[in-house]
Write a protein that holds these residues in place. Structure first.
Motif, PDB file in Angstrom:
ATOM      1  N   GLU A  11       0.805  -1.224   0.000  1.00  0.00           N
ATOM      2  CA  GLU A  11       0.000   0.000   0.000  1.00  0.00           C
ATOM      3  C   GLU A  11       0.840   1.276   0.000  1.00  0.00           C
ATOM      4  N   GLY A  12       2.129   1.162   0.315  1.00  0.00           N
ATOM      5  CA  GLY A  12       2.990   2.333   0.294  1.00  0.00           C
ATOM      6  C   GLY A  12       3.001   3.115   1.588  1.00  0.00           C
ATOM      7  N   ASP A  13       2.059   2.893   2.474  1.00  0.00           N
ATOM      8  CA  ASP A  13       2.038   3.557   3.784  1.00  0.00           C
ATOM      9  C   ASP A  13       1.082   2.797   4.686  1.00  0.00           C
ATOM     10  N   VAL A  14       1.188   3.046   5.973  1.00  0.00           N
ATOM     11  CA  VAL A  14       0.296   2.445   6.958  1.00  0.00           C
ATOM     12  C   VAL A  14      -0.166   3.562   7.873  1.00  0.00           C
ATOM     13  N   ASP A  15      -1.415   3.550   8.239  1.00  0.00           N
ATOM     14  CA  ASP A  15      -1.952   4.564   9.141  1.00  0.00           C
ATOM     15  C   ASP A  15      -1.216   4.468  10.483  1.00  0.00           C
ATOM     16  N   PRO A  16      -0.519   5.542  10.905  1.00  0.00           N
ATOM     17  CA  PRO A  16       0.230   5.484  12.160  1.00  0.00           C
ATOM     18  C   PRO A  16      -0.632   5.124  13.370  1.00  0.00           C
ATOM     19  N   ALA A  17      -1.918   5.446  13.314  1.00  0.00           N
ATOM     20  CA  ALA A  17      -2.806   5.121  14.434  1.00  0.00           C
ATOM     21  C   ALA A  17      -2.901   3.617  14.658  1.00  0.00           C
ATOM     22  N   GLU A  18      -2.597   2.825  13.624  1.00  0.00           N
ATOM     23  CA  GLU A  18      -2.645   1.369  13.750  1.00  0.00           C
ATOM     24  C   GLU A  18      -1.327   0.771  14.244  1.00  0.00           C
ATOM     25  N   LEU A  19      -0.327   1.619  14.411  1.00  0.00           N
ATOM     26  CA  LEU A  19       1.020   1.101  14.678  1.00  0.00           C
ATOM     27  C   LEU A  19       1.401   1.117  16.155  1.00  0.00           C
ATOM     28  N   HIS A  20       0.410   1.256  17.037  1.00  0.00           N
ATOM     29  CA  HIS A  20       0.766   1.360  18.452  1.00  0.00           C
ATOM     30  C   HIS A  20       1.502   0.111  18.938  1.00  0.00           C
ATOM     31  N   ALA A  21       0.977  -1.064  18.655  1.00  0.00           N
ATOM     32  CA  ALA A  21       1.591  -2.302  19.155  1.00  0.00           C
ATOM     33  C   ALA A  21       2.996  -2.510  18.586  1.00  0.00           C
ATOM     34  N   PRO A  22       3.184  -2.409  17.244  1.00  0.00           N
ATOM     35  CA  PRO A  22       4.558  -2.566  16.749  1.00  0.00           C
ATOM     36  C   PRO A  22       5.497  -1.451  17.212  1.00  0.00           C
ATOM     37  N   LEU A  23       4.955  -0.239  17.423  1.00  0.00           N
ATOM     38  CA  LEU A  23       5.796   0.845  17.936  1.00  0.00           C
ATOM     39  C   LEU A  23       6.311   0.499  19.324  1.00  0.00           C
ATOM     40  N   GLU A  24       5.421   0.018  20.211  1.00  0.00           N
ATOM     41  CA  GLU A  24       5.858  -0.358  21.560  1.00  0.00           C
ATOM     42  C   GLU A  24       6.874  -1.495  21.498  1.00  0.00           C
ATOM     43  N   GLN A  25       6.665  -2.427  20.574  1.00  0.00           N
ATOM     44  CA  GLN A  25       7.622  -3.525  20.424  1.00  0.00           C
ATOM     45  C   GLN A  25       8.977  -2.989  19.956  1.00  0.00           C
ATOM     46  N   ALA A  26       8.946  -2.058  19.013  1.00  0.00           N
ATOM     47  CA  ALA A  26      10.200  -1.476  18.521  1.00  0.00           C
ATOM     48  C   ALA A  26      10.936  -0.736  19.639  1.00  0.00           C
ATOM     49  N   LEU A  27      10.185  -0.030  20.497  1.00  0.00           N
ATOM     50  CA  LEU A  27      10.804   0.655  21.628  1.00  0.00           C
ATOM     51  C   LEU A  27      11.385  -0.355  22.614  1.00  0.00           C
ATOM     52  N   ARG A  28      10.616  -1.396  22.923  1.00  0.00           N
ATOM     53  CA  ARG A  28      11.084  -2.421  23.878  1.00  0.00           C
ATOM     54  C   ARG A  28      12.365  -3.092  23.405  1.00  0.00           C
ATOM     55  N   GLU A  29      12.439  -3.350  22.100  1.00  0.00           N
ATOM     56  CA  GLU A  29      13.573  -4.085  21.554  1.00  0.00           C
ATOM     57  C   GLU A  29      14.745  -3.177  21.187  1.00  0.00           C
ATOM     58  N   GLY A  30      14.583  -1.867  21.398  1.00  0.00           N
ATOM     59  CA  GLY A  30      15.643  -0.947  21.003  1.00  0.00           C
ATOM     60  C   GLY A  30      15.762  -0.808  19.502  1.00  0.00           C
ATOM     61  N   HIS A  31      14.721  -1.223  18.787  1.00  0.00           N
ATOM     62  CA  HIS A  31      14.722  -1.131  17.326  1.00  0.00           C
ATOM     63  C   HIS A  31      14.400   0.296  16.868  1.00  0.00           C
ATOM     64  N   LEU A  32      13.831   1.081  17.765  1.00  0.00           N
ATOM     65  CA  LEU A  32      13.560   2.495  17.488  1.00  0.00           C
ATOM     66  C   LEU A  32      13.925   3.307  18.724  1.00  0.00           C
ATOM     67  N   ILE A  33      14.729   4.346  18.504  1.00  0.00           N
ATOM     68  CA  ILE A  33      15.042   5.327  19.554  1.00  0.00           C
ATOM     69  C   ILE A  33      14.632   6.688  19.008  1.00  0.00           C
ATOM     70  N   PRO A  34      13.437   7.171  19.383  1.00  0.00           N
ATOM     71  CA  PRO A  34      12.945   8.426  18.812  1.00  0.00           C
ATOM     72  C   PRO A  34      13.779   9.620  19.264  1.00  0.00           C
ATOM     73  N   ILE A  35      13.914  10.593  18.361  1.00  0.00           N
ATOM     74  CA  ILE A  35      14.546  11.877  18.680  1.00  0.00           C
ATOM     75  C   ILE A  35      13.470  12.950  18.635  1.00  0.00           C
ATOM     76  N   CYS A  36      13.356  13.713  19.720  1.00  0.00           N
ATOM     77  CA  CYS A  36      12.407  14.834  19.771  1.00  0.00           C
ATOM     78  C   CYS A  36      13.181  16.125  19.998  1.00  0.00           C
ATOM     79  N   PHE A  37      12.694  17.198  19.405  1.00  0.00           N
ATOM     80  CA  PHE A  37      13.358  18.498  19.508  1.00  0.00           C
ATOM     81  C   PHE A  37      12.516  19.429  20.373  1.00  0.00           C
ATOM     82  N   VAL A  38      13.193  20.155  21.287  1.00  0.00           N
ATOM     83  CA  VAL A  38      12.479  21.107  22.144  1.00  0.00           C
ATOM     84  C   VAL A  38      13.375  22.301  22.452  1.00  0.00           C
ATOM     85  N   SER A  39      12.741  23.329  22.931  1.00  0.00           N
ATOM     86  CA  SER A  39      13.443  24.421  23.604  1.00  0.00           C
ATOM     87  C   SER A  39      12.692  24.698  24.894  1.00  0.00           C
ATOM     88  N   ALA A  40      13.300  24.370  26.012  1.00  0.00           N
ATOM     89  CA  ALA A  40      12.654  24.648  27.295  1.00  0.00           C
ATOM     90  C   ALA A  40      12.517  26.155  27.507  1.00  0.00           C
TER      91      ALA A  40
END
Length: 686
Positions: free
Chosen positions: A218-247
């Motif tokens: 399909e070329g893309d997947v609705d991110p709203a459906e990716l909660h379970a694989p996202l948590e798995q990716a975080l648990r396994e260290g397969h994804l380390i998100p980077i967020c940008f902020v200015s306090a």
């Protein structure tokens, strides 16, 4: 969410860790303000932040202790632990990792990856935590944020991917996960939302073959459906998100709260810590289930001792429900204590709560038996429960201290014990051979803070001096020793004769005592006295007055007298036979060798490595952290590092810092051994 219990599903636990000056405390203020938990953000300069509430923290304007806050955002109950960034206080950061599901490593966008950035990423990975990186201060001038992202990926892997990107010159951020394309007028300052979104989705779907197939078709997947694989990716260290902020200007703060709510794991989705029941090789794994209905299992990760409030234990609940009036056991204790008041902490404020469920971080006060790393439980059969011990840096930076007022020795010792209870990287011991009370920490700042606290909080003034180096003695060859103790002074005499052998053991083995007496030549009841005599000689030293280590003593023969033999006779004979054997066994003096890690400006590297070499040290390697800064790793005798911070300041213009960790013991050079033996001989003659 993956759990049916809404109380647990809404909980998020996050530790903010990283180098000092990354802006962790200011970020907590911005999060609290944006979530409506405080009326206005506090200021480090004015000493008005929620987390740096200690008078000493306000004076020095940086964190010295881990501090807890909680806030609510879109139905999520978020618990945040703000930690110190100085390497001297790393124990506070390491223990905070025991209480959370996510480690958020905060990076200063102006500086990039620093020593504590790397260490906290490694420690969080070792504890199997979900990790994310928060790049703070994105509104500063002259930044190279694309270069910083590349640096992060080079240091920690391609799984580090931006979850959002800075926009409008660091005054806002744009989401890259839920938004497949940037909204008009909100294009990212670098890269593109589309590119970042594609990289995120591809990384997440990789953990689930079904989603991989859908994505390819399909070329893309609705991110709203990716909660379970996202948590798995975080648990396994397969994804380390980077967020940008200015306090400082608030950019990305609201979005970071949304990330906490929507994407970070709740207590049923993270990697739970592994508990063990029993000790040593007999220990078996026990899984704590985040179920409110089961019996309680909680872990004390922080203890504070206040002169007025008393001892407070701060704990993470992993299983069961704790309420006011709960009866809880502490570790293997046979007598439970009653929870009189149950608190959640908001900086220095104690907010009383009715109950705590799995994932909650709570506190109880005025429980004297409470101690760091204790497991709290409400079932007697859960004694002998423990987590895998943390591998703290060994405190080797020592100061000998004594009270300024005579007679305050006992009070000083009690105060030191309270402060050591609070910090697992502090150690205090009384060195019998030198009659010194020595407190050990991770650096000069660590110990200076300890002394300030003794003076300001407990009104205990002390004198300090460098301690004697913790040399050791050992032997390098087998030998035999013999002594006959015979004393006759009218009436009953003393008689005991001991033959023994000694053998060197591998470094770090310690001491072994072996009884090979045959035929009762030394009656069984006197063998403990022989061992006692040997241990006395071990403790007091033989050639230079330092404890003897790594030796096996085999008692194989002796003689006794039916009337005159007694414990004191065999203790004396055992001690002198051991000394006799050591003197024949090619004894040597050992000195502690420490691993040293020095971070300093690149231009000072030549001076630093040359100085280490001149101090009998060896350089094991150097590597660049970021532009202009390098780290040197080496080994050097601890005796050569007295006053090293002052030397380092001179070589680096005050910009260098170092950490020590005990590595091993090795023989001192012959000239130093002769000097130490000579000093001991003079002392003995005096």
């Amino acid at each position: 969410m993956t759990t049916a219990n809404p109380e647990i599903a809404c909980i998020r636990t996050i530790a903010l860790v990283g180098q000092t000056a990354a802006g962790k405390t200011s970020l907590v203020e911005a999060l609290l303000w944006k979530a409506g938990a405080i009326g206005a953000p506090g200021s480090l300069d004015r000493g008005t932040t929620v987390c740096d509430f200690d008078p000493m923290e306000r004076r020095v304007q940086h964190s010295l202790n881990a501090a807890l806050v909680h806030l609510s955002h879109r139905g999520a109950n978020v618990q945040v632990i703000d930690t110190p960034g100085y390497a001297d206080f790393v124990g506070q950061s390491m223990t905070a990792l025991e209480a959370v599901d996510t480690a958020a490593v905060v990076v200063n966008a102006q500086v990039g990856i620093e020593m504590m950035t790397t260490r906290m990423m490694e420690w969080a990975a070792r504890r199997n935590l979900c990790r994310m990186i928060i790049v703070n201060k994105i509104d500063a001038q002259g930044l190279d944020l694309p270069g910083l992202v590349a640096q992060i990926q080079e240091a920690f892997g391609k799984e580090c991917l931006p979850l959002n990107l800075p926009a409008a010159k660091g005054t806002e951020v744009v989401d890259c996960f839920f938004a497949p394309a940037a909204q008009p007028g909100h294009e990212a300052d670098f890269s593109s939302v589309e590119k970042a979104h594609r990289a995120l989705v591809e990384q997440v779907v990789e953990v689930d073959p079904d989603f991989v197939e859908r994505y390819l078709n399909e070329g893309d997947v609705d991110p709203a459906e990716l909660h379970a694989p996202l948590e798995q990716a975080l648990r396994e260290g397969h994804l380390i998100p980077i967020c940008f902020v200015s306090a400082r200007n608030g950019a990305g703060v609201a979005e970071l709260l949304d990330v906490f709510d929507k994407l970070l794991p709740n207590p049923t989705e993270g990697n739970p810590p592994q508990f063990y029941k029993g000790e040593g090789s007999d220990a078996v794994e026990l899984h704590a289930d985040p179920d409110t209905g089961k019996h309680v299992i909680a872990h004390v990760f922080k203890v504070t001792v206040d002169p007025y409030v008393g001892k407070m234990g701060i704990f993470r609940i992993h299983q069961g429900t704790v309420t006011k009036d709960s009866l809880l056991y502490i570790g293997d204790g046979r007598k439970p204590f009653k929870v009189g008041h149950l608190f959640k902490l908001q900086g220095k404020e104690h907010v009383e709560v009715v109950k705590g469920v799995p994932g909650d971080i709570c506190a109880v006060a005025k429980v004297d038996e409470m101690h760091f790393d204790a497991v709290l439980h409400d079932a007697a059969e859960d004694d002998h429960l423990h987590l895998k011990p943390l591998e703290f840096p060994v405190p080797v930076h020592g100061l000998a201290i004594e009270p300024k007022r005579r007679g305050d020795e006992q009070r000083m010792w009690e105060i030191l014990q309270k402060l050591v209870d609070e910090d697992p990287c502090l150690k205090v011991e009384h060195v019998a051979t030198t009659n010194e009370t020595v407190v050990y920490g991770l650096g000069e700042l660590h110990l200076r803070t300890l002394l300030d606290r003794m003076n300001e909080t407990y009104k205990c003034e002390v004198n300090t001096r460098p301690p004697r180096i913790a040399y050791r003695e050992t032997v390098t060859a087998p030998a035999e020793g013999h002594h006959r103790h015979k004393k006759q002074s009218g009436g009953a005499g003393q008689f005991g004769e001991v033959f023994l052998r000694i053998e060197p053991l591998p470094r770090g083995t310690g001491f072994e005592f072996v009884d090979q007496v045959k035929g009762g030549t030394i009656p069984t009841q006197f063998i403990p006295a022989v061992e006692k005599g040997v241990r006395l000689a071990l403790d007091s030293g033989v050639i230079a007055g330092f404890p003897v280590k790594d030796v096996r003593v085999i008692v194989y023969d002796g003689k006794s007298h039916s009337v005159d033999s007694k414990d004191i006779a065999f203790a004396t004979a055992g001690r002198k036979a051991f000394i006799d054997a050591v003197l024949k066994a090619r004894p040597i003096v050992l000195e502690p060798i420490v691993k040293v890690e020095i971070t300093a400006p690149e231009q000072a590297m030549g001076d630093i490595t040359g100085d280490l070499s001149s101090k009998r040290g060896q350089v094991n390697g150097t590597h660049a952290l970021q532009a202009g800064t390098m780290t040197v790793n080496g080994q050097v005798p601890l005796s050569e590092l007295n006053g090293y911070q002052a030397r380092l300041n001179g070589m680096t213009g005050g910009q260098g810092r170092y950490t020590l960790e005990l590595s091993h013991y090795e023989a001192v050079p012959p000239t130093i051994q002769q000097q130490l033996m000579g000093q001991y001989k003079v002392k003995e003659e005096d």
